[in-house]
Design a protein around this motif. Structure first.
Motif, PDB file in Angstrom:
ATOM      1  N   GLY A 121       0.822  -1.202   0.000  1.00  0.00           N
ATOM      2  CA  GLY A 121       0.000   0.000   0.000  1.00  0.00           C
ATOM      3  C   GLY A 121       0.850   1.243   0.000  1.00  0.00           C
ATOM      4  N   VAL A 122       0.189   2.381  -0.030  1.00  0.00           N
ATOM      5  CA  VAL A 122       0.865   3.677  -0.055  1.00  0.00           C
ATOM      6  C   VAL A 122       1.352   3.993   1.354  1.00  0.00           C
ATOM      7  CG1 VAL A 122       0.581   6.130  -0.509  1.00  0.00           C
ATOM      8  CG2 VAL A 122      -0.560   4.459  -1.974  1.00  0.00           C
ATOM      9  N   THR A 123       2.612   4.338   1.475  1.00  0.00           N
ATOM     10  CA  THR A 123       3.183   4.676   2.774  1.00  0.00           C
ATOM     11  C   THR A 123       3.564   6.140   2.892  1.00  0.00           C
ATOM     12  OG1 THR A 123       4.867   4.043   4.404  1.00  0.00           O
ATOM     13  CG2 THR A 123       5.549   4.130   2.099  1.00  0.00           C
ATOM     14  N   ALA A 124       3.565   6.902   1.778  1.00  0.00           N
ATOM     15  CA  ALA A 124       3.882   8.330   1.838  1.00  0.00           C
ATOM     16  C   ALA A 124       3.271   9.031   0.639  1.00  0.00           C
ATOM     17  CB  ALA A 124       5.398   8.560   1.871  1.00  0.00           C
ATOM     18  N   VAL A 125       2.739  10.232   0.868  1.00  0.00           N
ATOM     19  CA  VAL A 125       2.226  11.082  -0.198  1.00  0.00           C
ATOM     20  C   VAL A 125       2.697  12.504   0.071  1.00  0.00           C
ATOM     21  CG1 VAL A 125       0.190   9.684  -0.684  1.00  0.00           C
ATOM     22  CG2 VAL A 125       0.049  11.497   1.012  1.00  0.00           C
ATOM     23  N   ALA A 126       2.848  13.288  -0.993  1.00  0.00           N
ATOM     24  CA  ALA A 126       3.266  14.680  -0.846  1.00  0.00           C
ATOM     25  C   ALA A 126       2.824  15.464  -2.065  1.00  0.00           C
ATOM     26  CB  ALA A 126       4.782  14.788  -0.671  1.00  0.00           C
ATOM     27  N   PHE A 127       2.273  16.656  -1.816  1.00  0.00           N
ATOM     28  CA  PHE A 127       1.942  17.574  -2.891  1.00  0.00           C
ATOM     29  C   PHE A 127       3.213  18.260  -3.388  1.00  0.00           C
ATOM     30  CE2 PHE A 127      -2.295  17.578  -0.795  1.00  0.00           C
ATOM     31  CZ  PHE A 127      -3.089  17.343  -1.909  1.00  0.00           C
ATOM     32  N   ASP A 128       3.295  18.481  -4.694  1.00  0.00           N
ATOM     33  CA  ASP A 128       4.336  19.344  -5.240  1.00  0.00           C
ATOM     34  C   ASP A 128       4.015  20.773  -4.800  1.00  0.00           C
ATOM     35  OD1 ASP A 128       5.936  21.040  -6.811  1.00  0.00           O
ATOM     36  OD2 ASP A 128       5.949  19.645  -8.482  1.00  0.00           O
ATOM     37  N   PRO A 129       4.901  21.432  -4.034  1.00  0.00           N
ATOM     38  CA  PRO A 129       4.547  22.745  -3.463  1.00  0.00           C
ATOM     39  C   PRO A 129       4.361  23.845  -4.498  1.00  0.00           C
ATOM     40  CG  PRO A 129       6.875  22.255  -3.110  1.00  0.00           C
ATOM     41  CD  PRO A 129       6.260  21.011  -3.673  1.00  0.00           C
ATOM     42  N   THR A 130       4.800  23.617  -5.727  1.00  0.00           N
ATOM     43  CA  THR A 130       4.718  24.668  -6.745  1.00  0.00           C
ATOM     44  C   THR A 130       3.573  24.462  -7.729  1.00  0.00           C
ATOM     45  OG1 THR A 130       6.231  23.494  -8.238  1.00  0.00           O
ATOM     46  CG2 THR A 130       7.203  24.972  -6.616  1.00  0.00           C
ATOM     47  N   ARG A 131       2.803  23.382  -7.580  1.00  0.00           N
ATOM     48  CA  ARG A 131       1.769  23.080  -8.562  1.00  0.00           C
ATOM     49  C   ARG A 131       0.359  23.242  -8.005  1.00  0.00           C
ATOM     50  NH1 ARG A 131       3.473  20.305 -13.081  1.00  0.00           N
ATOM     51  NH2 ARG A 131       1.311  20.666 -13.728  1.00  0.00           N
ATOM     52  N   GLY A 132       0.224  23.826  -6.823  1.00  0.00           N
ATOM     53  CA  GLY A 132      -1.083  24.172  -6.309  1.00  0.00           C
ATOM     54  C   GLY A 132      -2.031  23.012  -6.131  1.00  0.00           C
ATOM     55  N   GLY A 133      -1.535  21.846  -5.755  1.00  0.00           N
ATOM     56  CA  GLY A 133      -2.398  20.711  -5.485  1.00  0.00           C
ATOM     57  C   GLY A 133      -2.717  19.839  -6.674  1.00  0.00           C
TER      58      GLY A 133
END
Length: 799
Positions: free
Chosen positions: A374-386
């Motif tokens: 399963g997924v153990t980490a997620v992160a938004f790209d801080p420059t792409r607004g979600g």
């Protein structure tokens, strides 16, 4: 604080800018109990791009029983200025147990007042700032920090600062060209996104996403009080995400282009699915319709008119802030519990997608009743607004179906990059024309598509955990194994269990989104670059059952890692070069012009955004020592870009900064002609700084903006020019003083330039008399950071 014993040697790997050991104060060491089997070691580091300061922590300490000087348990926080690494500051954060650790540490966004967020695993969160007392022109002492606010919270999957989308964008060096009259660096780096009316202001706001499946905000009073008093902090109630009773595995939060707040989470009941929620003002999912606190009819509305032009959520927070402050002035003070219950949040899902898991891992997971891949980490790209999310998937099982005490079984990792887009909803004709009920607009839906899917095999460290405390593995320990079919068990030491077995990896984006680091349990780190996640580097740090997530510098030319050397009981901070990475010299020299162009663009990026450029200097000098780039060539690229700027105004704006960069690049060079060039640049800088100093001395900045160094560029540019003008009646009085100062400066600059001419003459004679020696080549300095004569911190250089 002086270093009281000789420097110890530490093995360093390639592309190391520098490596230092950090020690606590003598008062701490006097009361520290040596119980390495009991106290937790970990890795937490953050790099402030504006201040160029690194905050890091790597150990939890216990007090000796006979002492009452310190709290029973504490965590030392080291503040290091890489430009002056011997000047270190240390302060302590209270720990709740010897197994506590710093789970999240982060500097506030560059557009906000400077503050340091420290969140412990057991739920103690503190905000640290520098004292603001004193005159406006007081230079802040980086060794002085105070705890501004503190609160307790549940176990969180993420605790971070929130900030609006940056007005700048980053283009990789491969897709960009040198600045020309048709394409300035403003056009290249400024965002082309449409500016919406709703915006997220530059205020201190902390978001916590809890593993139980809820979200909460804490924010500081905004605008800050004009009296200079410590700002008051407020908090919302917990908004329920609605992800099931088991909570979430991992999560992240971001402010979108439109000013909305989005939270991405992975429900434990379906660990291969990423759900994105939008957090809005409201009572909260119907479980709590009315605030618990007794309030009058003056409760703020969901869309406050007093904060028009701001994002709805920000205006909602400020409206509640004004209401609570007015209540306090009237003597109706609320308790901390009531304050938290008074500001409800509503969370609604807006999109979701299922991350890819290999068929082999899926079949293996389905065959057992335990937690599987399963997924153990997620992160938004801080420059792409979600609109962009990075995902890390662990393949294997979180626990063995035969012996739960054995720990996870890791067969591999997957790193993915997902992008979202709005697409039309395709409806069957039986439902009629949907545009008639949608205001004439066709219905839209958010669709996520996978753009990158990489496989990473687990390293040997998962199979054979070494007990030695060498911080960075050698090249022979770097592994990128492929075709590993055998399951590799994570054999946990009973005295070194991980804080949370669900968190097996962390994702770290650089500030401009150009680089990304994936850190795995047991200290493995992989660095990628660009939207295609091109591999840059991978290395191993021995941090035991912890994750050694690195911190990128302001331009992401460098990254910092920290760990605790248990054998010598010391904390080690290492800065490595990301651009260019550690690659074979033959390959590096073939691409030297590409690296020189990429480094030059990092310098221009720092000048555009207004962040510190020391990291670009450090990586350039380190790369020059390794023979990858030439200092002369990098300066030549910067000069070519400078002369191709379209107007004299641009050259006047960037000229002094470019001179400072070249002076720092050439520090320590022995060539005579280089000394002459540096002296000439220093003369121009002196005159420029003198003129600005006289101008700032005549204008009282504190009368216009309190604490001007904390104000954003937007605030400073909005000041009325008339209010900054010098009173005409004062001009005759100060004219003689100004003339005298400038005349003295002119004489001094003349002397400098004469000495520079003399150096050039000596250099020309030396070049004529030489017999083919390469004295015209610029020798890079032997050390990338200048070290003061007097050491004021407990740190040592690692050789």
């Amino acid at each position: 604080m002086a270093v009281d014993h000789p420097m110890d040697e530490e093995p360093v790997g390639p592309a190391t800018v520098f490596c230092i050991t950090l020690k606590q104060t003598k008062s701490n060491l006097l009361h520290k109990m040596s119980v390495p089997e009991l106290c937790r070691n970990f890795s937490a580091v953050s790099w402030c791009g504006k201040l160029n300061a690194i905050a890091c922590a790597a150990e939890t300490c216990a007090r000796i029983p006979s002492s009452t000087a310190n709290p029973p348990f504490w965590i030392p926080i080291h503040i290091v200025i890489p430009e002056r690494p011997t000047e270190c500051a240390v302060f302590n954060v209270i720990a709740d147990s010897p197994r506590d650790s710093v789970q999240f540490i982060e500097w506030s966004p560059t557009s906000c007042p400077r503050a340091l967020l420290i969140a412990n695993f057991h739920g103690r969160v503190t905000i640290w700032t520098q004292p603001s007392q004193g005159p406006p022109n007081l230079v802040r002492d980086t060794s002085c920090w105070q705890r501004e606010h503190e609160w307790r919270q549940d176990i969180a999957v993420v605790t971070k600062w929130l900030s609006g989308v940056s007005p700048y964008r980053w283009l990789s060096s491969k897709s960009s060209a040198p600045a020309t009259s048709k394409s300035t660096f403003e056009e290249k780096f400024l965002s082309q996104q449409s500016q919406t009316s709703a915006r997220w202001p530059n205020f201190l706001c902390v978001c916590s996403v809890f593993s139980s499946g809820s979200v909460q905000l804490h924010w500081a009073q905004w605008p800050p009080s004009q009296s200079g008093a410590t700002p008051k902090w407020f908090c919302t109630s917990k908004g329920l995400l609605g992800c099931g009773p088991s909570g979430i595995m991992a999560g992240d939060a971001i402010i979108t282009d439109s000013g909305a707040m989005h939270v991405a989470g992975v429900p434990i009941v379906n660990p291969s699915t990423i759900v994105v929620w939008e957090v809005t003002p409201g009572p909260g999912n119907g479980f709590q319709v009315t605030p618990k606190t007794s309030t009058s009819c003056g409760v703020p509305p969901l869309s406050p008119p007093n904060w028009a032009g701001f994002a709805p959520l920000a205006g909602y927070l400020f409206s509640w802030q004004d209401y609570l402050l007015s209540e306090a002035k009237q003597g109706r003070k609320q308790t901390e519990q009531n304050l938290g219950d008074a500001v409800p949040l509503y969370c609604s899902p807006v999109s979701n997608f299922s991350a890819y898991v290999s068929p082999e891992a899926a079949a293996q997971s389905a065959a057992t009743t335990t937690w599987g891949s399963g997924v153990t980490a997620v992160a938004f790209d801080p420059t792409r607004g979600g609109s962009v999310i990075a995902v890390v998937i662990v393949e294997g099982q979180y626990m063995s179906p035969y012996d739960p005490d054995e720990g996870p079984s890791i067969t591999g990792w997957r790193v993915q990059r997902w992008e979202s887009s709005l697409q039309h909803v395709v409806l069957h004709p039986i439902f009629g024309n949907p545009t008639s009920s949608m205001g004439g607009q066709p219905p839209m839906q958010t669709v996520w598509q996978s753009k990158v899917d990489l496989s990473i095999a687990p390293t040997n460290d998962f199979k054979n955990h070494q007990a030695s405390s060498i911080g960075v593995a050698s090249d022979a320990q770097k592994t990128f194994e492929s075709g590993s079919d055998k399951s590799k068990m994570v054999n946990f030491d009973p005295f070194d269990l991980p804080s949370d077995v669900r968190t097996l990896a962390r994702v770290v984006y650089s500030a401009h989104g150009g680089e990304i680091a994936i850190a795995f349990l047991r200290g493995g780190v992989h660095v990628f670059s660009g939207p295609n996640f091109a591999p840059v580097d991978n290395y191993q740090i021995n941090v035991g059952s912890a994750i050694a997530a690195p911190a990128f510098s302001s331009t992401s030319c460098c990254s910092a890692s920290v760990w605790h050397d248990t054998s010598k009981d010391r904390t080690v901070l290492r800065i490595v070069r990301v651009l260019p990475p550690a690659i074979p010299v033959s390959q590096a020299k073939a691409n030297s012009s590409t690296w020189e162009r990429a480094i030059a663009e990092r310098f221009w990026w720092s000048l555009m955004v207004g962040v510190d450029w020391w990291d670009a200097v450090g990586c350039t000098q380190s790369a020059a020592e390794d023979g990858i780039v030439s200092l002369n060539s990098v300066i030549a690229v910067l000069d070519a870009d400078f002369h191709s700027l379209p107007s004299a105004q641009h050259r006047q704006q960037y000229g002094p900064s470019l001179d400072r960069i070249k002076c720092r690049l050439l520090e320590g060079s022995n060539a005579q002609e280089v000394r002459a060039m540096v002296l000439d640049m220093q003369a121009r800088l002196l005159l420029d700084m003198l003129g600005k100093g006289i101008e700032s001395a005549l204008v009282n900045s504190s009368a216009l903006v309190p604490e001007a160094w904390h104000a954003s560029g937007e605030t400073l540019s909005s000041i009325d020019p008339e209010s900054m003008a010098i009173e005409p009646s004062l001009i005759p009085t100060i004219q003689a003083y100004v003339d005298a100062v400038l005349d003295l400066a002119s004489h001094f600059i003349t002397r400098l330039r004469r000495y520079a001419s003399f150096c050039r003459t000596l250099a020309s004679h030396a070049a004529t008399a030489s017999t083919g020696s390469n004295r015209n080549m610029v020798a890079s300095p032997t050390q990338s950071s200048a070290t003061p004569a007097t050491s004021q911190g407990q740190c040592e250089f690692c050789s």
